[in-house]
Design an enzyme around this catalytic site. Structure first.
Site, PDB file in Angstrom:
ATOM      1  N   HIS A 261     -14.607  -4.010 -11.280  1.00 34.52           N
ATOM      2  CA  HIS A 261     -14.274  -4.952 -11.290  1.00 34.52           C
ATOM      3  C   HIS A 261     -14.163  -4.931 -12.719  1.00 34.52           C
ATOM      4  O   HIS A 261     -13.316  -6.705 -12.120  1.00 34.52           O
ATOM      5  CB  HIS A 261     -16.073  -5.053 -12.132  1.00 34.52           C
TER       6      HIS A 261
ATOM      7  N   ASP B 166     -14.874   3.489  -9.661  1.00 31.71           N
ATOM      8  CA  ASP B 166     -15.440   4.493  -9.273  1.00 31.71           C
ATOM      9  C   ASP B 166     -17.484   5.564  -8.743  1.00 31.71           C
ATOM     10  O   ASP B 166     -17.601   6.360  -8.737  1.00 31.71           O
ATOM     11  CB  ASP B 166     -16.358   4.894 -11.152  1.00 31.71           C
TER      12      ASP B 166
END
Length: 494
Positions: A80, A240
């Site tokens: 993000h 991730d």
């Protein structure tokens, strides 16, 4: 010896793993810490020049002969974050991170402009939340109009590292689906969502590539900087969580990964799109070609670290105290919103300790309640998974919480699902390395499942199964949700 390199750009550090895929073992690893810029208004930022320096430092710590044997590179990165670059690749502003809550007003503006929450969900399979990338882009446009005029490249953190390695400007569906500018069902950028920010935004976004394709090859410049071979492939990479899914073997239906780090995440692979944004379950794509419904909380080990610091305890002493308290901490509850919160959507949320009485007010109960709160926050995601027909077989636990035997047992009891722990503690970096190997071998949906079966190992000594405390935790969880419901209005006033 042939090596696949996995890079993981996290919030606290950048890590590199060199994976010997012939011997099926990590040959070497190194890391470099990263600085965080924090402000009272919820700002959480980093700088790209620190990313560059950390990447160089981490590789320099690795043996030269192993670096020369690298055949492919994969990159994982915190999701993000917004990395704005000009036409020359220079940063126009700091990187605004996933845990930055200063963009709550931009979320309101974008949601209203779209016609309400339902319209946002229809396009993005997500709500418009401060953690996502879209409001960060609008924030830059509103606060730094001169920088906005120079904007040429819109990157996520892992894509920035890909850009440094290859010079190419591309993105893949997994990380892109966490921007709130992407339609995960069609796996395309949303013209509608982009136009809410600016009519020219759609044309600025990078082209999308398949997860098993390469983002490019290592450039001459990157080769000199890192001491790795020029021309080797750099896989698409991913967020991730997407790389953590590969690194834990969560690439087929029924398995869930729960990450207990700075943030807490719970996600599972699905062959079809799954989402329940109102319950915090984001409809992301995986970085293996399927979908990765995911719940994320912004405060996980944050809660235990803050309580530990408050009492001046070592990690071992903290665990000892928590273990001395009974399941449910005798009614003591911690609401762990030290960073505000994303799930539930409380960017102005604050942490608190409740339920204290003359008989239960002790460090033991408060320490245990802090540990329990992190799992209570994630249990809502498991309930949402079940409502959508997902049948959990096993939870793969990673992150700092996985190192604690007590936390592993608390997780198994609260979730009431068996818990296992991958042998490697660097799930995201290892997942990036396995994805690089997948790309090197030519890709394909079945190939990634085979590679995970071959290369992802579990530590059987660290498994945990639900025990007698599971029943007690059902009552404690109900209590936790009732307290949360009563306190939520305190954090939702404008």
């Amino acid at each position: 010896m042939n090596i696949a390199a996995g890079i993981d750009l996290g919030t606290q550090s950048l890590k590199v793993v060199l994976y010997d895929y012939e011997k099926k073992q990590i040959a070497a690893q190194a890391s470099c810490p990263l600085e965080l810029i924090s402000k009272e208004d919820g700002t959480r930022e980093q700088k790209t020049d620190r990313y560059d320096a950390a990447l160089k430092t981490a590789f320099e710590k690795l043996p030269v002969d192993l670096r020369s044997r690298i055949q492919a590179v994969g990159v994982s990165g915190q999701q993000h974050g917004f990395v704005p670059l000009d036409k020359d690749g220079n940063a126009l502003y700091n990187v605004k991170l996933w845990n930055d809550t200063s963009t709550a007003e931009e979320c309101r503006i974008l949601t209203e402009a779209a016609g309400g929450k339902a319209e946002i969900i229809k396009e993005a399979a997500n709500l418009m939340l401060p953690g996502f990338t879209a409001p960060k882009i609008l924030w830059l446009k509103n606060h730094f109009p001169e920088a906005w005029k120079k904007l040429r490249y819109i990157l996520l953190p892992h894509d920035y590292i890909n850009f440094v390695l290859t010079g190419n400007y591309v993105m893949e569906a997994g990380d892109a689906s966490g921007t709130a500018l992407f339609n995960p069902s069609s796996r395309t950028w949303s013209q509608k969502l982009c136009s809410l920010i600016d009519d020219g935004l759609y044309d600025l976004l990078p082209p999308l590539i398949a997860s098993d394709k390469k983002a490019g090859t290592v450039s001459e410049k990157a080769s000199r900087m890192l001491g790795i071979p020029e021309g080797i492939p750099v896989s698409s990479g991913g967020g991730d969580n997407m790389m953590g899914a590969i690194g834990t073997g969560t690439v087929s239906d029924g398995f869930l990964t729960m990450s207990m780090g700075t943030s807490g995440t719970l996600y599972g692979y699905s062959d079809t799109p799954i989402a329940d944004p109102e319950q915090g379950l984001s409809g992301f794509c995986s970085s293996t070609g399927g979908w990765l419904p995911l719940l994320c909380t912004m405060n996980c080990t944050v809660a235990t670290e803050q309580i530990r610091a408050l009492f001046g305890l070592s990690v071992a002493d903290f665990d000892t105290l928590a273990e001395a308290a009974p399941a449910g901490a005798q009614g003591v509850r911690v609401l762990p919103f030290f960073n505000g919160e994303r799930t539930p959507n409380l960017p102005k949320g604050r942490a608190s300790i409740t339920g204290l009485t003359m008989t239960n007010s002790n460090r033991e109960n408060i320490c245990r309640a802090a540990m329990e709160s992190a799992v209570f926050a994630l249990k809502g995601g498991l309930d949402a998974f079940k409502k959508l027909g997902f049948k959990p077989k096993e939870i793969r636990l990673i992150g700092g919480g996985a190192k604690s035997p007590l936390w592993r047992q608390i997780a198994a009891d609260i979730m009431n699902v068996p818990v296992s722990v991958p042998a490697s503690e660097e799930a995201a970096a290892l997942g990036a390395a396995v994805q690089a190997l997948w790309c090197l071998e030519g890709g394909g949906a079945e190939a990634i499942k085979r590679l995970c079966r071959e290369h992802i190992q579990l530590n059987k000594e660290k498994s945990a199964v639900p025990g007698e405390a599971a029943g007690e935790y059902e009552k404690a969880y109900t209590d936790y949700t009732e307290i949360l419901g009563k306190l939520t209005p305190l954090y939702t006033h404008s």
